[in-house]
Design an enzyme around this catalytic site. Structure first.
Site, PDB file in Angstrom:
ATOM      1  N   GLY A 232     -13.439  -3.716  -0.165  1.00 37.29           N
ATOM      2  CA  GLY A 232     -14.798  -3.205   0.046  1.00 37.29           C
ATOM      3  C   GLY A 232     -15.157  -2.098  -0.928  1.00 37.29           C
ATOM      4  O   GLY A 232     -16.270  -2.048  -1.459  1.00 37.29           O
TER       5      GLY A 232
ATOM      6  N   LYS B  24     -19.317 -16.553   1.070  1.00 32.98           N
ATOM      7  CA  LYS B  24     -20.744 -16.283   1.256  1.00 32.98           C
ATOM      8  C   LYS B  24     -21.386 -15.578   0.075  1.00 32.98           C
ATOM      9  O   LYS B  24     -20.817 -14.667  -0.506  1.00 32.98           O
ATOM     10  CB  LYS B  24     -20.895 -15.355   2.473  1.00 32.98           C
ATOM     11  CG  LYS B  24     -20.538 -16.034   3.769  1.00 32.98           C
ATOM     12  CD  LYS B  24     -21.301 -15.388   4.869  1.00 32.98           C
ATOM     13  CE  LYS B  24     -20.484 -14.896   5.998  1.00 32.98           C
ATOM     14  NZ  LYS B  24     -20.919 -13.672   6.589  1.00 32.98           N
TER      15      LYS B  24
ATOM     16  N   ARG C  34       0.818  -1.223   0.000  1.00 34.10           N
ATOM     17  CA  ARG C  34       0.000   0.000   0.000  1.00 34.10           C
ATOM     18  C   ARG C  34       0.846   1.266   0.000  1.00 34.10           C
ATOM     19  O   ARG C  34       0.445   2.278  -0.578  1.00 34.10           O
ATOM     20  CB  ARG C  34      -0.926  -0.009   1.215  1.00 34.10           C
ATOM     21  CG  ARG C  34      -2.052  -1.001   1.026  1.00 34.10           C
ATOM     22  CD  ARG C  34      -2.903  -1.103   2.249  1.00 34.10           C
ATOM     23  NE  ARG C  34      -4.084  -1.883   1.953  1.00 34.10           N
ATOM     24  CZ  ARG C  34      -4.844  -2.448   2.887  1.00 34.10           C
ATOM     25  NH1 ARG C  34      -4.545  -2.319   4.153  1.00 34.10           N
ATOM     26  NH2 ARG C  34      -5.907  -3.128   2.542  1.00 34.10           N
TER      27      ARG C  34
ATOM     28  N   GLY D 227      -9.894  -9.184  -1.414  1.00 28.75           N
ATOM     29  CA  GLY D 227      -8.696  -9.618  -0.691  1.00 28.75           C
ATOM     30  C   GLY D 227      -8.205 -10.999  -1.058  1.00 28.75           C
ATOM     31  O   GLY D 227      -7.017 -11.194  -1.329  1.00 28.75           O
TER      32      GLY D 227
HETATM   33  P1  AMP Z   1     -14.682 -14.120   0.833  1.00 31.82           P
HETATM   34  O1  AMP Z   1     -13.985 -13.292   1.852  1.00 31.82           O
HETATM   35  O2  AMP Z   1     -16.168 -14.172   0.967  1.00 31.82           O
HETATM   36  O3  AMP Z   1     -14.223 -13.803  -0.589  1.00 31.82           O
HETATM   37  O4  AMP Z   1     -14.256 -15.631   1.133  1.00 31.82           O
HETATM   38  C1  AMP Z   1     -12.963 -16.081   0.996  1.00 31.82           C
HETATM   39  C2  AMP Z   1     -12.812 -17.332   1.801  1.00 31.82           C
HETATM   40  O5  AMP Z   1     -13.750 -18.279   1.360  1.00 31.82           O
HETATM   41  C3  AMP Z   1     -11.458 -17.979   1.651  1.00 31.82           C
HETATM   42  O6  AMP Z   1     -10.753 -17.871   2.857  1.00 31.82           O
HETATM   43  C4  AMP Z   1     -11.779 -19.423   1.306  1.00 31.82           C
HETATM   44  O7  AMP Z   1     -11.037 -20.331   2.073  1.00 31.82           O
HETATM   45  C5  AMP Z   1     -13.240 -19.555   1.637  1.00 31.82           C
HETATM   46  N1  AMP Z   1     -13.909 -20.573   0.834  1.00 31.82           N
HETATM   47  C6  AMP Z   1     -13.836 -20.759  -0.488  1.00 31.82           C
HETATM   48  N2  AMP Z   1     -14.538 -21.837  -0.865  1.00 31.82           N
HETATM   49  C7  AMP Z   1     -15.068 -22.365   0.249  1.00 31.82           C
HETATM   50  C8  AMP Z   1     -15.897 -23.512   0.509  1.00 31.82           C
HETATM   51  N3  AMP Z   1     -16.295 -24.314  -0.495  1.00 31.82           N
HETATM   52  N4  AMP Z   1     -16.251 -23.745   1.781  1.00 31.82           N
HETATM   53  C9  AMP Z   1     -15.840 -22.927   2.768  1.00 31.82           C
HETATM   54  N5  AMP Z   1     -15.067 -21.850   2.592  1.00 31.82           N
HETATM   55  C10 AMP Z   1     -14.683 -21.559   1.349  1.00 31.82           C
END
Ligand code: AMP
Length: 396
Positions: A377, A198, A35, A354
């Site tokens: 974000g 999610k 950064r 991220g």
């Molecule tokens: P996000 O911050 O929502 O982009 O989520 C990223 C995180 O989602 C990463 O740390 C991944 O390890 C996790 N992730 C990806 N695929 C899966 C899955 N099938 N089940 C649980 N966690 C997951």
């Protein structure tokens, strides 16, 4: 509107909002200076044009007032080294200390202010506080893309006190350019790849993208909310029960808009969320009870990679699986490689969020894609179609 390229900085003091929210170890050493480096083109441009620079930033999340571990004094040496200029440090960002120091600041010099968030007025967007910051300089430059979605004193409110002399730095300019290229002027076919844990975090961006893309690939943990909504068996995979209806609505919207929605057809399932778990391969809608899907499978990888390789514009946000663990990284790695390959053939690729940024770095592909966004974000909100306070304050 003024721009950093055309403005005459000679003998002017420029107040730059940067994002120096860098990780420090227990000895207060910077462990990742990305950064700080990202702000250097703006800083150097102003210094080289005969101006002086006042840098302001937040660092971490201090609760109330001064905390040693969040002091920006730990950054002084490194900023000076990267900028190739002397850096003075003001032990407060507001009041007489920085005011006196800014009066004595000479062209070619840098003044770094103490952490803005040691004052609660910063995050409250307090106008008096913003005016105090504004009184330090002749011109305001916002180059903190990571906080552009916040209406804080230093990111938005302060711009009011520079009705003419306000502009973006090079970092925000290039972030906006690449996001606008994807949102407003994409070459077709345009493929968006959405992953991560999610679906709830990504509903608004998916909705906005369905108006624009040709292909929407869903992967990662959010896959299972879509599969369950369609009646599949997902075992103990991560799921958001309260978003099943929304998943179905998004599938319908994709049909209405003639967007090809690609969900994984096979996956790698594990008996526990662990790097040493036992694994097997199954159809994505036939995950056995007690097992959880942690990566997309080979069939899905080759279908998704093919779509990516045929695309002219690519947006990627969120990993395809738990790529932090070796057994579940193949999907994410293959997507990253396919994006790099498409880019080498002339596609424009934008990576944000991220974890996909971490993935691109892990596989050493950052310079093989067109643009890697620095703001998680902020990027997400811009891609949702929202107006960011930090952008609006400067653009007017
Ligand atoms: P996000 O911050 O929502 O982009 O989520 C990223 C995180 O989602 C990463 O740390 C991944 O390890 C996790 N992730 C990806 N695929 C899966 C899955 N099938 N089940 C649980 N966690 C997951």
């Amino acid at each position: 509107m003024n721009t950093i390229e055309t403005f005459d900085f000679k003998k002017k003091k420029a107040l730059i909002r940067v994002d120096f929210n860098v990780p420090l170890n227990s000895s207060f050493e910077i462990t990742d200076d990305t950064r700080i480096r990202a702000a250097m083109p703006t800083v150097k441009k102003i210094l080289n044009s005969g101006g002086s620079v006042i840098l302001m930033s937040h660092l971490g999340r201090p609760k109330a007032g001064y905390e040693e571990k969040f002091s920006l004094k730990h950054l002084v040496k490194h900023v000076s080294k990267l900028a190739g200029a002397p850096v003075r440090f003001a032990s407060d960002c507001i009041g007489n200390v920085p005011l006196e120091m800014s009066k004595n600041l000479k062209p070619g010099e840098i003044l770094l202010l103490e952490n803005l968030r040691f004052h609660k007025e910063e995050e409250k967007g307090n106008e008096e506080f913003a005016q105090g910051l504004a009184s330090l300089a002749d011109v305001y430059v916002n180059d903190a893309f990571g906080t552009a979605h916040r209406a804080h004193a230093s990111t938005a409110i302060v711009a009011r006190f520079f009705p003419e002399n306000k502009m973006f730095g090079y970092l925000i300019e290039s972030e906006l350019k690449s996001m606008d290229k994807v949102l407003r002027d994409p070459q077709k076919p345009f493929t968006a790849i959405m992953g991560g844990a999610k679906v709830s975090d990504k509903i608004l961006i998916i909705e906005n993208l369905l108006e624009r893309v040709d292909n929407l690939v869903i992967g990662g943990g959010m896959t299972y909310t879509f599969i369950k909504a369609q009646g599949g068996n997902i075992g103990s995979s991560i799921v958001e029960e309260d978003k099943l209806d929304i998943a179905l609505a998004l599938i319908e919207k994709a049909k209405d808009k003639n967007v090809k929605l690609i969900l994984p057809t096979d996956n790698v399932v594990a008996d526990k969320f662990d790097a040493e778990a036992s694994v097997q391969k199954t159809a994505a809608d036939r995950v056995p009870d007690g097992w959880m899907g942690l990566d997309i499978g080979e069939e899905s990888i080759s279908r998704i990679s093919e779509i990516i390789r045929d695309s002219r514009t690519i947006l990627w946000n969120g990993p395809m699986g738990v790529f932090e663990m070796e057994k579940f990284e193949a999907g994410t790695r293959s997507v990253a490689l396919a994006i790099a390959e498409a880019t080498s053939r002339g596609a424009f690729s934008l990576i944000g969020g991220g974890d996909s940024v971490a993935a691109v770095n892990k596989y050493d592909l950052a310079d093989k894609v067109s643009y890697v966004s620095t703001g998680g974000g902020a990027m997400l909100e811009y891609m949702e179609g929202k107006e960011l306070p930090g952008i609006k304050a400067v653009r007017g």
